[in-house]
Design an enzyme around this catalytic site. Structure first.
Site, PDB file in Angstrom:
ATOM      1  CE1 TYR A 142     -10.248  -6.404 -11.148  1.00  0.00           C
ATOM      2  CE2 TYR A 142     -11.197  -5.917 -13.291  1.00  0.00           C
ATOM      3  CZ  TYR A 142     -11.345  -6.374 -11.998  1.00  0.00           C
ATOM      4  OH  TYR A 142     -12.554  -6.798 -11.558  1.00  0.00           O
ATOM      5  CE  LYS A 192      -6.763 -12.867   3.707  1.00  0.00           C
ATOM      6  NZ  LYS A 192      -7.777 -13.414   4.641  1.00  0.00           N
ATOM      7  CG  ASP A 224     -11.082 -12.689   5.677  1.00  0.00           C
ATOM      8  OD1 ASP A 224     -10.900 -11.555   6.156  1.00  0.00           O
ATOM      9  OD2 ASP A 224     -10.389 -13.677   6.000  1.00  0.00           O
ATOM     10  CG  ASP A 248     -15.441  -6.855  -9.899  1.00  0.00           C
ATOM     11  OD1 ASP A 248     -16.436  -6.258 -10.362  1.00  0.00           O
ATOM     12  OD2 ASP A 248     -15.119  -8.007 -10.231  1.00  0.00           O
ATOM     13  CG  ASP A 252     -21.310  -7.598  -8.689  1.00  0.00           C
ATOM     14  OD1 ASP A 252     -21.194  -6.388  -8.982  1.00  0.00           O
ATOM     15  OD2 ASP A 252     -21.438  -8.501  -9.539  1.00  0.00           O
TER      16      ASP A 252
HETATM   17  C1  LIG Z   1     -16.630  -6.363 -16.930  1.00  0.00           C
HETATM   18  C2  LIG Z   1     -15.557  -6.271 -15.892  1.00  0.00           C
HETATM   19  C3  LIG Z   1     -14.244  -6.011 -16.560  1.00  0.00           C
HETATM   20  C4  LIG Z   1     -15.870  -5.206 -14.836  1.00  0.00           C
HETATM   21  C5  LIG Z   1     -14.799  -5.198 -13.765  1.00  0.00           C
HETATM   22  O1  LIG Z   1     -14.385  -6.258 -13.269  1.00  0.00           O
HETATM   23  O2  LIG Z   1     -14.357  -4.101 -13.413  1.00  0.00           O
HETATM   24  C6  LIG Z   1     -17.211  -5.353 -14.136  1.00  0.00           C
HETATM   25  O3  LIG Z   1     -17.317  -6.524 -13.394  1.00  0.00           O
HETATM   26  C7  LIG Z   1     -17.463  -4.145 -13.263  1.00  0.00           C
HETATM   27  O4  LIG Z   1     -17.707  -4.322 -12.072  1.00  0.00           O
HETATM   28  O5  LIG Z   1     -17.453  -3.019 -13.784  1.00  0.00           O
HETATM   29 MG   LIG Z   2     -18.124  -6.212 -11.457  1.00  0.00          MG
END
Ligand SMILES: CC(C)[C@H](C(=O)O)[C@@H](O)C(=O)O
Ligand SMILES: [Mg+2]
Ligand SMILES: NC(=O)c1ccc[n+]([C@@H]2O[C@H](COP(=O)([O-])OP(=O)(O)OC[C@H]3O[C@@H](n4cnc5c(N)ncnc54)[C@H](O)[C@@H]3O)[C@@H](O)[C@H]2O)c1
Length: 374
Positions: A142, A192, A224, A248, A252
């Site tokens: 990032y 990884k 993975d 990240d 999710d």
């Molecule tokens: C919006 C984006 C920059 C952010 C990230 O990737 O950190 C989001 O996906 C999160 O998980 O907080």
């Molecule tokens: Mg995110």
């Protein structure tokens, strides 16, 4: 009555809709906790681009520094998707995390009993899941340099860079171990290492840190196959620690266990939380749901506010040491779900969902009742 200064950054899309419920909850719980919340508001992300031409103003960073905590909704949306990386709404959020030194992002994933059948996975896989993703938040891909996208006469090329220093890895892994010590005493360090140099370093440093915590088991996992285990045997995990991008993505993915991306909260901290909640010292934090601005449902009042509400509970726990209030909020969410009440993302066919504001109101009512019942 002690004053708590909270900066609200609602952001874009459903951000303002869910943040309103988190704010109302803290306001309602104030008297019962002996705290008086004083809120200030500012713009971030796309809303700040539209008003000020930048996703994050210096004034906003300063206002965050003057606060005890920041509550953030979400940033981004199709309206700003054409912008280059450095000027996008997302750059505002990344800049804020970096400026405030918030290297530790805690993303707990707890499956509520009432929602064991809300996941597309089998209930016997997800029931009882209680894991914590500890995501490194201010390093890696990032922020690494060089980072560029060049559209030149020879064609287009782009580069992103993944750097990590020993110190950056050690501080986040150490924090994961501290947290694991208070939980089920297992850390899964995700990397990884079969491909990446940074991951080889990560594995070495994680092993060194682990030697200081003999009571905690360390397991190394390749990202993975770890992604596969997360949805096939999620109860294997207690604390997972990993670099920024892996965290990240896997967080999710873990939202599938909880039934919806709208369920997950997060805390971004700049240091280790006190080893036991309840310590009088305040630890600054930025609290936000894991989800984004959800452009597909924004403006309809149907977003799930649980991620934002549980983020407010994390604020009560980690910044204010109000463990009883935090637990009351979490239990109140469980109460409302146990009563069969759901927002649209969780409602099965044939169930009438409630809106964001109604769900928030019901949680507040239950949280207050629980807190005053002691
Ligand atoms: C919006 C984006 C920059 C952010 C990230 O990737 O950190 C989001 O996906 C999160 O998980 O907080
Ligand atoms: Mg995110
Ligand atoms: N922390 C943040 O501010 C943050 C996090 C992730 C994505 N984003 C941004 O959000 C924008 C949209 O990204 P995306 O669509 O990939 O991810 P998203 O998280 O916004 O949405 C993904 C899916 O989950 C659903 N969803 C998310 N939150 C929900 C909630 N509270 N209640 C009900 N349903 C919910 C959405 O409707 C959508 O179908 C992008 O600009 C992205 O960069 C911001």
């Amino acid at each position: 009555m002690s004053e708590v200064r909270v900066l609200l950054l609602p952001g874009d899309g459903i951000g303002p809709e869910v943040l309103a419920e988190a704010r109302a909850l803290l306001e309602a719980l104030g008297p019962a906790t002996g705290l008086r919340f004083s809120f200030s508001d500012d713009l971030i992300g796309g809303a700040a681009i539209d008003a000020y031409g930048t996703p994050l103003r210096e004034e906003t960073i300063e206002a965050a520094r003057q606060s005890d905590a920041v509550l953030l909704g979400a940033v981004g949306g199709p309206k700003w998707d054409y912008l280059p990386k450095a000027t996008r709404p997302e750059a505002g959020l990344l800049g804020l995390r970096k400026e405030l030194g918030l290297f530790a992002n805690l993303r707990p994933v707890k499956v509520f009993d009432a929602l064991a059948d809300a996941s597309p996975l089998k209930p016997e896989i997800v029931r009882g899941v209680d894991l914590l993703v500890v995501r490194e938040l201010t390093g890696g891909l990032y922020f690494g340099q060089p980072s560029e996208l060049v559209r030149g006469p020879e064609g287009r090329r782009a580069v992103d860079t993944l750097p990590y220093t020993e110190a950056e890895i050690a501080r986040i892994v150490d924090l994961a171990f501290r947290l694991a010590r208070e939980r089920r005493r297992k850390v899964t360090s995700v990397d990884k290492a079969n491909v990446l140099n940074t991951s080889q370093l990560w594995r070495e440093v994680a092993t060194e840190v682990a030697s200081r915590y003999p009571e905690v088991t360390l397991e190394h996992a390749l990202v993975d196959s770890c992604a596969m285990r997360l949805v096939s045997r999620p109860r294997d995990f207690d604390v997972l620690v990993m670099e920024n991008l892996f965290g990240d993505i896997l967080s999710d993915e873990a939202a599938v266990l909880a039934g919806s991306l709208g369920m997950l909260p997060s805390a971004s901290l700049h240091g280790a939380p006190p080893s036991r909640p309840g310590s009088p010292a305040r630890l600054f934090g930025l609290y936000e749901p894991v989800h984004g601005s959800a452009p597909d449902i924004a403006g309809r009042g149907i977003a799930n506010p649980i991620g934002a509400i549980l983020s407010a509970a994390m604020l009560l726990r980690w910044t204010l040491g109000q463990e009883a209030a935090a637990t009351a909020v979490e239990a109140a969410v469980a109460d409302v779900l146990d009563a069969g009440i759901r927002t649209a993302d969780l409602a099965g066919s044939g169930t009438q969902p409630v809106g964001t504001a109604e769900f928030g109101r019901l949680v507040r009512e239950r949280a207050l009742a629980r807190l005053s019942a002691g």
